[in-house]
Design a protein around this motif. Structure first.
Motif, PDB file in Angstrom:
ATOM      1  N   GLN A 187      14.530  -1.249 -39.293  1.00 60.57           N
ATOM      2  CA  GLN A 187      15.092   0.171 -39.449  1.00 60.57           C
ATOM      3  C   GLN A 187      16.224   0.300 -38.629  1.00 60.57           C
ATOM      4  OE1 GLN A 187      11.579   2.468 -38.760  1.00 60.57           O
ATOM      5  NE2 GLN A 187      10.489   1.829 -40.453  1.00 60.57           N
ATOM      6  N   LYS A 188      16.715   1.572 -39.112  1.00 59.94           N
ATOM      7  CA  LYS A 188      18.003   1.946 -38.066  1.00 59.94           C
ATOM      8  C   LYS A 188      17.727   1.923 -36.396  1.00 59.94           C
ATOM      9  CE  LYS A 188      21.949   5.195 -37.811  1.00 59.94           C
ATOM     10  NZ  LYS A 188      22.550   6.521 -38.301  1.00 59.94           N
ATOM     11  N   LYS A 189      16.621   2.540 -36.262  1.00 67.35           N
ATOM     12  CA  LYS A 189      16.199   2.823 -34.848  1.00 67.35           C
ATOM     13  C   LYS A 189      16.106   1.391 -34.260  1.00 67.35           C
ATOM     14  CE  LYS A 189      11.427   3.310 -35.739  1.00 67.35           C
ATOM     15  NZ  LYS A 189      10.227   4.584 -35.445  1.00 67.35           N
ATOM     16  N   GLU A 190      15.433   0.283 -34.775  1.00 66.14           N
ATOM     17  CA  GLU A 190      15.530  -1.101 -34.322  1.00 66.14           C
ATOM     18  C   GLU A 190      16.802  -1.689 -34.362  1.00 66.14           C
ATOM     19  OE1 GLU A 190      11.188  -2.406 -36.332  1.00 66.14           O
ATOM     20  OE2 GLU A 190      13.184  -2.334 -37.477  1.00 66.14           O
ATOM     21  N   THR A 191      17.728  -1.378 -35.151  1.00 61.68           N
ATOM     22  CA  THR A 191      19.062  -2.044 -35.106  1.00 61.68           C
ATOM     23  C   THR A 191      19.798  -1.539 -33.621  1.00 61.68           C
ATOM     24  OG1 THR A 191      19.427  -2.208 -37.349  1.00 61.68           O
ATOM     25  CG2 THR A 191      21.283  -2.147 -36.004  1.00 61.68           C
ATOM     26  N   VAL A 192      19.660  -0.229 -33.703  1.00 62.46           N
ATOM     27  CA  VAL A 192      20.130   0.511 -32.264  1.00 62.46           C
ATOM     28  C   VAL A 192      19.528  -0.116 -31.213  1.00 62.46           C
ATOM     29  CG1 VAL A 192      20.368   2.670 -31.145  1.00 62.46           C
ATOM     30  CG2 VAL A 192      20.674   2.528 -33.521  1.00 62.46           C
ATOM     31  N   PHE A 193      18.063  -0.223 -31.053  1.00 57.81           N
ATOM     32  CA  PHE A 193      17.319  -0.877 -30.053  1.00 57.81           C
ATOM     33  C   PHE A 193      17.842  -2.108 -29.509  1.00 57.81           C
ATOM     34  CE2 PHE A 193      13.742  -2.854 -27.970  1.00 57.81           C
ATOM     35  CZ  PHE A 193      13.722  -2.121 -26.985  1.00 57.81           C
ATOM     36  N   CYS A 194      18.044  -3.021 -30.465  1.00 57.13           N
ATOM     37  CA  CYS A 194      18.450  -4.475 -30.244  1.00 57.13           C
ATOM     38  C   CYS A 194      20.075  -4.346 -29.729  1.00 57.13           C
ATOM     39  CB  CYS A 194      18.522  -5.440 -31.600  1.00 57.13           C
ATOM     40  SG  CYS A 194      16.829  -5.770 -31.897  1.00 57.13           S
ATOM     41  N   ALA A 195      20.590  -3.542 -30.353  1.00 57.49           N
ATOM     42  CA  ALA A 195      22.245  -3.497 -29.836  1.00 57.49           C
ATOM     43  C   ALA A 195      22.345  -3.231 -28.566  1.00 57.49           C
ATOM     44  CB  ALA A 195      23.028  -2.450 -30.674  1.00 57.49           C
ATOM     45  N   LEU A 196      21.455  -1.896 -28.003  1.00 54.32           N
ATOM     46  CA  LEU A 196      21.362  -1.643 -26.640  1.00 54.32           C
ATOM     47  C   LEU A 196      21.080  -2.483 -25.631  1.00 54.32           C
ATOM     48  CD1 LEU A 196      20.301   2.253 -26.982  1.00 54.32           C
ATOM     49  CD2 LEU A 196      22.760   1.255 -26.467  1.00 54.32           C
ATOM     50  N   LEU A 197      20.023  -3.357 -26.138  1.00 53.11           N
ATOM     51  CA  LEU A 197      19.411  -4.321 -25.203  1.00 53.11           C
ATOM     52  C   LEU A 197      20.373  -5.618 -25.141  1.00 53.11           C
ATOM     53  CD1 LEU A 197      15.761  -5.492 -26.087  1.00 53.11           C
ATOM     54  CD2 LEU A 197      16.618  -4.612 -24.209  1.00 53.11           C
ATOM     55  N   THR A 198      21.024  -5.853 -26.150  1.00 56.88           N
ATOM     56  CA  THR A 198      22.060  -7.036 -26.145  1.00 56.88           C
ATOM     57  C   THR A 198      23.234  -6.464 -25.150  1.00 56.88           C
ATOM     58  OG1 THR A 198      21.486  -7.750 -28.284  1.00 56.88           O
ATOM     59  CG2 THR A 198      23.558  -8.442 -27.332  1.00 56.88           C
ATOM     60  N   LEU A 199      23.691  -5.337 -25.209  1.00 56.54           N
ATOM     61  CA  LEU A 199      24.703  -4.854 -24.534  1.00 56.54           C
ATOM     62  C   LEU A 199      24.260  -4.784 -23.060  1.00 56.54           C
ATOM     63  CD1 LEU A 199      27.538  -3.245 -24.065  1.00 56.54           C
ATOM     64  CD2 LEU A 199      26.315  -1.053 -24.491  1.00 56.54           C
ATOM     65  N   PHE A 200      22.953  -4.452 -22.730  1.00 56.71           N
ATOM     66  CA  PHE A 200      22.577  -4.410 -21.308  1.00 56.71           C
ATOM     67  C   PHE A 200      22.557  -5.603 -20.848  1.00 56.71           C
ATOM     68  CE2 PHE A 200      18.871  -4.687 -18.775  1.00 56.71           C
ATOM     69  CZ  PHE A 200      19.208  -4.007 -17.390  1.00 56.71           C
ATOM     70  N   PHE A 201      21.952  -6.636 -21.541  1.00 60.39           N
ATOM     71  CA  PHE A 201      22.061  -7.927 -20.926  1.00 60.39           C
ATOM     72  C   PHE A 201      23.619  -8.677 -20.972  1.00 60.39           C
ATOM     73  CE2 PHE A 201      17.634  -8.326 -23.064  1.00 60.39           C
ATOM     74  CZ  PHE A 201      16.960  -7.985 -21.827  1.00 60.39           C
ATOM     75  N   THR A 202      24.428  -8.073 -21.527  1.00 58.54           N
ATOM     76  CA  THR A 202      25.474  -8.720 -21.646  1.00 58.54           C
ATOM     77  C   THR A 202      26.523  -8.106 -20.212  1.00 58.54           C
ATOM     78  OG1 THR A 202      25.977  -8.794 -24.045  1.00 58.54           O
ATOM     79  CG2 THR A 202      28.053  -8.514 -22.890  1.00 58.54           C
ATOM     80  N   VAL A 203      26.177  -6.751 -20.091  1.00 63.41           N
ATOM     81  CA  VAL A 203      26.715  -6.334 -18.963  1.00 63.41           C
ATOM     82  C   VAL A 203      26.240  -6.901 -17.762  1.00 63.41           C
ATOM     83  CG1 VAL A 203      26.746  -4.117 -17.515  1.00 63.41           C
ATOM     84  CG2 VAL A 203      27.236  -4.082 -19.724  1.00 63.41           C
ATOM     85  N   THR A 204      25.001  -7.471 -17.636  1.00 66.15           N
ATOM     86  CA  THR A 204      24.165  -7.937 -16.636  1.00 66.15           C
ATOM     87  C   THR A 204      24.832  -9.249 -16.211  1.00 66.15           C
ATOM     88  OG1 THR A 204      22.060  -6.725 -17.124  1.00 66.15           O
ATOM     89  CG2 THR A 204      22.008  -8.872 -15.745  1.00 66.15           C
ATOM     90  N   PHE A 205      24.903 -10.222 -17.425  1.00 65.80           N
ATOM     91  CA  PHE A 205      25.542 -11.429 -17.072  1.00 65.80           C
ATOM     92  C   PHE A 205      27.057 -11.357 -16.707  1.00 65.80           C
ATOM     93  CE2 PHE A 205      25.972 -12.118 -21.661  1.00 65.80           C
ATOM     94  CZ  PHE A 205      27.302 -12.121 -21.802  1.00 65.80           C
ATOM     95  N   ILE A 206      27.578 -10.276 -16.989  1.00 68.79           N
ATOM     96  CA  ILE A 206      29.282 -10.026 -16.681  1.00 68.79           C
ATOM     97  C   ILE A 206      29.117  -9.966 -15.196  1.00 68.79           C
ATOM     98  CG2 ILE A 206      31.251  -8.819 -17.004  1.00 68.79           C
ATOM     99  CD1 ILE A 206      30.849  -8.592 -20.029  1.00 68.79           C
ATOM    100  N   LEU A 207      28.240  -8.988 -14.726  1.00 69.84           N
ATOM    101  CA  LEU A 207      28.409  -8.436 -13.424  1.00 69.84           C
ATOM    102  C   LEU A 207      27.880  -9.509 -12.414  1.00 69.84           C
ATOM    103  CD1 LEU A 207      27.134  -4.724 -13.702  1.00 69.84           C
ATOM    104  CD2 LEU A 207      29.347  -5.527 -13.371  1.00 69.84           C
ATOM    105  N   SER A 208      27.030 -10.653 -12.951  1.00 71.83           N
ATOM    106  CA  SER A 208      26.611 -11.561 -12.289  1.00 71.83           C
ATOM    107  C   SER A 208      27.820 -12.530 -11.783  1.00 71.83           C
ATOM    108  CB  SER A 208      25.688 -12.705 -12.798  1.00 71.83           C
ATOM    109  OG  SER A 208      26.159 -13.349 -13.816  1.00 71.83           O
ATOM    110  N   GLY A 209      28.878 -12.432 -12.246  1.00 70.12           N
ATOM    111  CA  GLY A 209      30.131 -13.160 -12.008  1.00 70.12           C
ATOM    112  C   GLY A 209      29.855 -14.611 -12.145  1.00 70.12           C
ATOM    113  N   SER A 210      29.177 -15.074 -12.890  1.00 66.40           N
ATOM    114  CA  SER A 210      28.677 -16.709 -13.135  1.00 66.40           C
ATOM    115  C   SER A 210      29.698 -17.040 -14.249  1.00 66.40           C
ATOM    116  CB  SER A 210      27.337 -16.736 -13.375  1.00 66.40           C
ATOM    117  OG  SER A 210      27.092 -18.152 -13.772  1.00 66.40           O
TER     118      SER A 210
END
Length: 277
Positions: A187-210
């Protein structure tokens, strides 16, 4: 849509044991703890759950990956005979042996059904998410936005920046897997949730500077996107180039991103071109 069957007590214990292992493996403070009880806890509960699974199922599964891992373990044990630093080598072999117990239990649950595999992925992503949220709650934002890498320099020495980045990348890839797995029923809410999760993890690994994390994520995401729709191959390649250019521009143009990862990528490119060390 998969409807999960009623979980029996042995299944519940196995999933709880693996969730405990996921929590400990993705938490720098629990991984590097000096507490013997906490260190051995995930391996002990997984060993008990594995024993119960074997008793109930009256068999144990050895897929090719597990057989390969056992062979590597045997090789590692042999290296103890000629190790220069026996103590450090023994520590590595011991940890690999303990982790093999977790892998055996994981293989048994993955072997059961696709719904078991999806549930394990959800448990893994949830465990990593909990630890990433905890990590940010303990992070000095002042240090983080002044260019320090997310990890040792902004929290404490238990959190290795490369490990943080690799863990976050792994979670982002698993989240995309869940998104694609439910593509027909989500459903749409599941799509939004997955997108937000992916964005959160993406920001995390960028900030790790690895740097290795950035390369792993870039190669994985870009290759998947390019070949996901073969009928739009040229379009996907062009969009990937545009996306890479935009990300690189942001890493160089935004001060705190440049100070945490941009300059490290710059050094990497200099090294590859032969102008840096």
């Amino acid at each position: 849509m998969i409807r999960f069957k009623k979980i029996h007590i042995i299944d519940f214990l196995s999933y709880a044991a693996l969730f405990t292992a996921f929590i400990c493996a993705s938490n720098g403070e629990l991984t590097n703890t000096n507490s013997t009880l906490i260190y051995y806890l995930p391996f002990a509960v997984c060993a008990v759950a594995l024993l119960l699974e074997c008793i109930v199922q009256k068999k144990i599964h050895f897929p090719s990956y597990v057989l390969w891992r056992v062979l590597v373990l045997i090789f590692f044990i042999i290296t103890l005979l000629y190790a220069i630093d026996y103590d450090s080598t023994f520590t590595g072999v011991k940890r690999y042996l303990l982790q093999t117990i977790v892998v055996l239990l994981l293989a048994m649950k993955c072997w059961e059904s696709q719904e078991s595999r999806v549930l394990l992925v959800k448990l893994c992503v949830s465990a990593i998410l909990i630890n990433m949220i905890y990590m940010f709650s303990e992070t000095s934002l002042t240090l983080l936005f002044s260019g320090h890498r997310l990890g040792i320099s902004s929290i404490n020495r238990s959190w290795n920046a490369n490990s943080v980045g690799m863990t976050a990348t792994f979670a982002a890839i698993l989240t995309i897997y869940l998104y694609l797995f439910h593509r027909k029923t989500r459903q749409k809410k599941e799509t939004v949730f997955c997108a937000l999760l992916t964005l959160f993890f993406t920001v995390t690994f960028i900030l790790s500077g690895s740097r290795k994390t950035i390369l792993l994520a870039a190669i994985t995401f870009i290759l998947y996107y390019i070949f996901y729709s073969k009928s739009h191959l040229i379009r996907n390649i062009l969009l990937s180039i545009i996306a890479i250019s935009a990300i690189l521009y942001a890493l160089y143009a935004v001060p705190f991103l440049y100070n945490s990862i941009g300059y490290r990528l710059e050094n990497l490119f200099d090294f590859l071109s032969g102008t840096g060390g």
